[in-house]
Enzyme design. Sequence first.
Site, PDB file in Angstrom:
ATOM      1  N   LYS A 151     -16.496  -7.262   5.141  1.00 55.31           N
ATOM      2  CA  LYS A 151     -15.195  -8.149   5.138  1.00 55.31           C
ATOM      3  C   LYS A 151     -14.910  -8.460   6.570  1.00 55.31           C
ATOM      4  CE  LYS A 151     -13.370  -6.781   0.685  1.00 55.31           C
ATOM      5  NZ  LYS A 151     -12.224  -6.393   0.145  1.00 55.31           N
TER       6      LYS A 151
ATOM      7  N   ARG B 157      -1.792  -6.075  -8.392  1.00 58.80           N
ATOM      8  CA  ARG B 157      -0.396  -6.726  -8.154  1.00 58.80           C
ATOM      9  C   ARG B 157      -0.326  -7.724  -9.207  1.00 58.80           C
ATOM     10  NH1 ARG B 157      -2.857  -7.716  -2.377  1.00 58.80           N
ATOM     11  NH2 ARG B 157      -4.630  -7.031  -3.846  1.00 58.80           N
TER      12      ARG B 157
ATOM     13  N   SER C 236      -2.904  -8.016   2.559  1.00 55.76           N
ATOM     14  CA  SER C 236      -3.165  -8.115   4.007  1.00 55.76           C
ATOM     15  C   SER C 236      -3.728  -9.298   4.629  1.00 55.76           C
ATOM     16  CB  SER C 236      -4.281  -7.050   4.326  1.00 55.76           C
ATOM     17  OG  SER C 236      -3.791  -5.544   3.834  1.00 55.76           O
TER      18      SER C 236
ATOM     19  N   HIS D 214       0.724  -1.373  -0.132  1.00 52.41           N
ATOM     20  CA  HIS D 214       0.055   0.128  -0.096  1.00 52.41           C
ATOM     21  C   HIS D 214       1.015   1.349   0.121  1.00 52.41           C
ATOM     22  CE1 HIS D 214      -2.986  -2.687   2.301  1.00 52.41           C
ATOM     23  NE2 HIS D 214      -3.455  -2.477   1.265  1.00 52.41           N
TER      24      HIS D 214
HETATM   25  P1  ADP Z   1      -9.660  -3.691  -0.671  1.00 48.50           P
HETATM   26  O1  ADP Z   1     -10.595  -4.390   0.308  1.00 48.50           O
HETATM   27  O2  ADP Z   1     -10.451  -2.428  -1.295  1.00 48.50           O
HETATM   28  O3  ADP Z   1      -9.182  -4.733  -1.753  1.00 48.50           O
HETATM   29  P2  ADP Z   1      -7.207  -3.654   0.291  1.00 48.50           P
HETATM   30  O4  ADP Z   1      -6.269  -2.756   1.303  1.00 48.50           O
HETATM   31  O5  ADP Z   1      -6.845  -4.991   0.218  1.00 48.50           O
HETATM   32  O6  ADP Z   1      -8.486  -3.204   0.154  1.00 48.50           O
HETATM   33  O7  ADP Z   1      -6.483  -2.914  -1.168  1.00 48.50           O
HETATM   34  C1  ADP Z   1      -6.736  -1.826  -1.667  1.00 48.50           C
HETATM   35  C2  ADP Z   1      -5.790  -1.424  -2.887  1.00 48.50           C
HETATM   36  O8  ADP Z   1      -4.725  -1.610  -2.676  1.00 48.50           O
HETATM   37  C3  ADP Z   1      -6.470  -2.428  -3.812  1.00 48.50           C
HETATM   38  O9  ADP Z   1      -6.434  -1.660  -5.008  1.00 48.50           O
HETATM   39  C4  ADP Z   1      -5.442  -3.513  -4.030  1.00 48.50           C
HETATM   40  O10 ADP Z   1      -5.293  -4.142  -5.166  1.00 48.50           O
HETATM   41  C5  ADP Z   1      -4.064  -2.596  -3.735  1.00 48.50           C
HETATM   42  N1  ADP Z   1      -3.112  -3.332  -2.973  1.00 48.50           N
HETATM   43  C6  ADP Z   1      -3.041  -4.091  -1.801  1.00 48.50           C
HETATM   44  N2  ADP Z   1      -1.741  -4.712  -1.464  1.00 48.50           N
HETATM   45  C7  ADP Z   1      -1.016  -4.295  -2.548  1.00 48.50           C
HETATM   46  C8  ADP Z   1       0.281  -4.452  -2.966  1.00 48.50           C
HETATM   47  N3  ADP Z   1       1.116  -5.335  -2.210  1.00 48.50           N
HETATM   48  N4  ADP Z   1       0.602  -3.802  -3.936  1.00 48.50           N
HETATM   49  C9  ADP Z   1       0.000  -3.173  -4.706  1.00 48.50           C
HETATM   50  N5  ADP Z   1      -1.190  -2.882  -4.554  1.00 48.50           N
HETATM   51  C10 ADP Z   1      -1.893  -3.338  -3.486  1.00 48.50           C
END
Ligand code: ADP
Length: 162
Positions: free
Chosen positions: A42, A91, A129, A18
């Site tokens: 979630k 990703r 996450s 992030h």
């Molecule tokens: P959500 O529940 O909205 O998917 P996340 O916190 O899992 O929330 O992810 C938020 C955004 O950050 C999403 O677009 C996800 O693809 C991106 N994201 C999460 N982890 C990574 C990572 N390691 N590298 C790049 N983007 C990421």
Amino acid sequence: MCQRAIYPGSFDPVTYGHIDIIKRAQEIFSELIVAVAHNPQKEPLFTVKERIDMLTKATRDLKEIVIDDFDGLVVDYARKKKINVIIRGVRMISDFEYEFQMALTNRKLSPDIETIFLMPQESYSYLSSRLLKETASLGADLSCFVPAFVEKALKKKLARKP
Ligand code: ADP
């Protein structure tokens, strides 16, 4: 440069993936709002306040970043903030279908709002996450995935979980 953008997500908890996306977006946009989705469906491990506090700490050296939270549709939140760019991270190919569907749904709901995808540094491209929570519960060293204070909070939270 006067364009503002929103980076929405669960951030449960914030990872170096992030933070990588936040830094890339910050280079492009004059102001970035990192918006924590309440997402009760979630069943997040951390409360909204805990997620905001961790994001605030993780981005404290970065300029022009605002941390906020929102409930409901991201396009409604964007409209309220008068912002027409949503940032998402991609990703692996596995993210693509879901992200593509969501971006097109948002476009249908709000044609004036554009979704922009950014790719993280390769070494974070498998980091999520969800996987982090799984590996943390098995006692793994997480120092290459999250800041030390996030690792500590994660292990403390998981230790309290029944
Ligand atoms: P959500 O529940 O909205 O998917 P996340 O916190 O899992 O929330 O992810 C938020 C955004 O950050 C999403 O677009 C996800 O693809 C991106 N994201 C999460 N982890 C990574 C990572 N390691 N590298 C790049 N983007 C990421």
